[in-house]
Design a protein around this motif. Structure first.
Motif, mmCIF file in Angstrom:
data_model
loop_
_atom_site.group_PDB
_atom_site.id
_atom_site.type_symbol
_atom_site.label_atom_id
_atom_site.label_comp_id
_atom_site.label_asym_id
_atom_site.label_seq_id
_atom_site.Cartn_x
_atom_site.Cartn_y
_atom_site.Cartn_z
ATOM 1 N N LEU A 1 0.827 -1.204 0.000
ATOM 2 C CA LEU A 1 0.000 0.000 0.000
ATOM 3 C C LEU A 1 0.865 1.259 0.000
ATOM 4 N N ASP A 2 1.946 1.233 0.760
ATOM 5 C CA ASP A 2 2.826 2.405 0.816
ATOM 6 C C ASP A 2 3.461 2.701 -0.538
ATOM 7 N N VAL A 3 3.764 1.653 -1.299
ATOM 8 C CA VAL A 3 4.343 1.817 -2.644
ATOM 9 C C VAL A 3 3.337 2.492 -3.566
ATOM 10 N N MET A 4 2.080 2.025 -3.531
ATOM 11 C CA MET A 4 1.052 2.613 -4.392
ATOM 12 C C MET A 4 0.733 4.045 -3.989
ATOM 13 N N LEU A 5 0.740 4.318 -2.689
ATOM 14 C CA LEU A 5 0.504 5.689 -2.228
ATOM 15 C C LEU A 5 1.605 6.611 -2.752
ATOM 16 N N THR B 1 -13.538 -3.248 0.834
ATOM 17 C CA THR B 1 -12.461 -2.326 1.219
ATOM 18 C C THR B 1 -11.378 -2.323 0.155
ATOM 19 N N LEU B 2 -10.984 -3.498 -0.303
ATOM 20 C CA LEU B 2 -9.971 -3.614 -1.344
ATOM 21 C C LEU B 2 -10.432 -2.925 -2.619
ATOM 22 N N GLU B 3 -11.695 -3.094 -2.952
ATOM 23 C CA GLU B 3 -12.265 -2.445 -4.138
ATOM 24 C C GLU B 3 -12.211 -0.921 -4.010
ATOM 25 N N ALA B 4 -12.572 -0.409 -2.848
ATOM 26 C CA ALA B 4 -12.554 1.043 -2.628
ATOM 27 C C ALA B 4 -11.142 1.599 -2.713
ATOM 28 N N ILE B 5 -10.175 0.874 -2.156
ATOM 29 C CA ILE B 5 -8.775 1.312 -2.215
ATOM 30 C C ILE B 5 -8.276 1.297 -3.657
ATOM 31 N N CYS B 6 -8.587 0.237 -4.384
ATOM 32 C CA CYS B 6 -8.171 0.137 -5.791
ATOM 33 C C CYS B 6 -8.797 1.249 -6.634
ATOM 34 N N GLU B 7 -10.044 1.549 -6.353
ATOM 35 C CA GLU B 7 -10.718 2.615 -7.096
ATOM 36 C C GLU B 7 -10.055 3.964 -6.807
ATOM 37 N N ALA B 8 -9.767 4.233 -5.548
ATOM 38 C CA ALA B 8 -9.157 5.510 -5.158
ATOM 39 C C ALA B 8 -7.736 5.655 -5.712
ATOM 40 N N LEU B 9 -7.002 4.537 -5.754
ATOM 41 C CA LEU B 9 -5.610 4.578 -6.236
ATOM 42 C C LEU B 9 -5.481 4.258 -7.723
ATOM 43 N N GLU B 10 -6.625 3.944 -8.346
ATOM 44 C CA GLU B 10 -6.637 3.567 -9.761
ATOM 45 C C GLU B 10 -5.610 2.466 -10.031
ATOM 46 N N CYS B 11 -5.797 1.348 -9.337
ATOM 47 C CA CYS B 11 -4.866 0.230 -9.487
ATOM 48 C C CYS B 11 -5.624 -1.090 -9.401
ATOM 49 N N GLN B 12 -4.905 -2.170 -9.522
ATOM 50 C CA GLN B 12 -5.455 -3.514 -9.417
ATOM 51 C C GLN B 12 -5.106 -4.097 -8.051
ATOM 52 N N PRO B 13 -5.886 -5.073 -7.551
ATOM 53 C CA PRO B 13 -5.563 -5.685 -6.258
ATOM 54 C C PRO B 13 -4.132 -6.231 -6.202
ATOM 55 N N GLY B 14 -3.651 -6.751 -7.313
ATOM 56 C CA GLY B 14 -2.287 -7.275 -7.370
ATOM 57 C C GLY B 14 -1.214 -6.205 -7.233
ATOM 58 N N ASP B 15 -1.583 -4.952 -7.424
ATOM 59 C CA ASP B 15 -0.639 -3.859 -7.203
ATOM 60 C C ASP B 15 -0.443 -3.605 -5.709
ATOM 61 N N ILE B 16 -1.422 -4.018 -4.919
ATOM 62 C CA ILE B 16 -1.385 -3.781 -3.471
ATOM 63 C C ILE B 16 -0.959 -5.024 -2.706
ATOM 64 N N LEU B 17 -1.454 -6.187 -3.124
ATOM 65 C CA LEU B 17 -1.158 -7.433 -2.444
ATOM 66 C C LEU B 17 -0.230 -8.297 -3.274
ATOM 67 N N GLU B 18 0.761 -8.874 -2.603
ATOM 68 C CA GLU B 18 1.760 -9.698 -3.292
ATOM 69 C C GLU B 18 1.995 -10.968 -2.478
ATOM 70 N N PHE B 19 2.123 -12.091 -3.156
ATOM 71 C CA PHE B 19 2.401 -13.359 -2.483
ATOM 72 C C PHE B 19 3.873 -13.696 -2.612
ATOM 73 N N GLN B 20 4.519 -13.923 -1.474
ATOM 74 C CA GLN B 20 5.914 -14.356 -1.472
ATOM 75 C C GLN B 20 6.018 -15.634 -0.655
ATOM 76 N N PRO B 21 6.287 -16.754 -1.310
ATOM 77 C CA PRO B 21 6.401 -18.017 -0.578
ATOM 78 C C PRO B 21 7.519 -17.937 0.459
ATOM 79 N N GLU B 22 7.285 -18.584 1.572
ATOM 80 C CA GLU B 22 8.290 -18.557 2.652
ATOM 81 C C GLU B 22 9.327 -19.630 2.453
#
Length: 68
Positions: A7-11, A47-68
């Motif tokens: 989220l901080d990156v997109m902001l 909530t995710l939809e509202a954030i994506c709409e406000a930031l004009e981005c996709q959910p994948g721009d905010i959330l990332e999966f990194q295997p441990e």
């Protein structure tokens, strides 16, 4: 945790403050901070939809999966 919240990156990319985002999506600063720091256990799709709409981005721009 294997899910990373960027989220901080997109902001930064959108030159938007957490306060601005909070006002646009009607979510408390406290809840956005919890999400931003990766301490959230869950996020509602609405909530995710509202954030994506406000930031004009996709959910994948905010959330990332990194295997441990």
């Amino acid at each position: 945790m294997a899910i990373i919240v960027n989220l901080d990156v997109m902001l930064a990319k959108r030159k938007m403050s957490l306060t601005e985002l909070s006002e646009k999506v009607d979510i408390t600063m406290s809840n956005l901070s919890i999400l931003k720091t990766g301490k959230a256990k869950a996020i509602r799709f609405s909530t995710l939809e509202a954030i994506c709409e406000a930031l004009e981005c996709q959910p994948g721009d905010i959330l990332e999966f990194q295997p441990e």
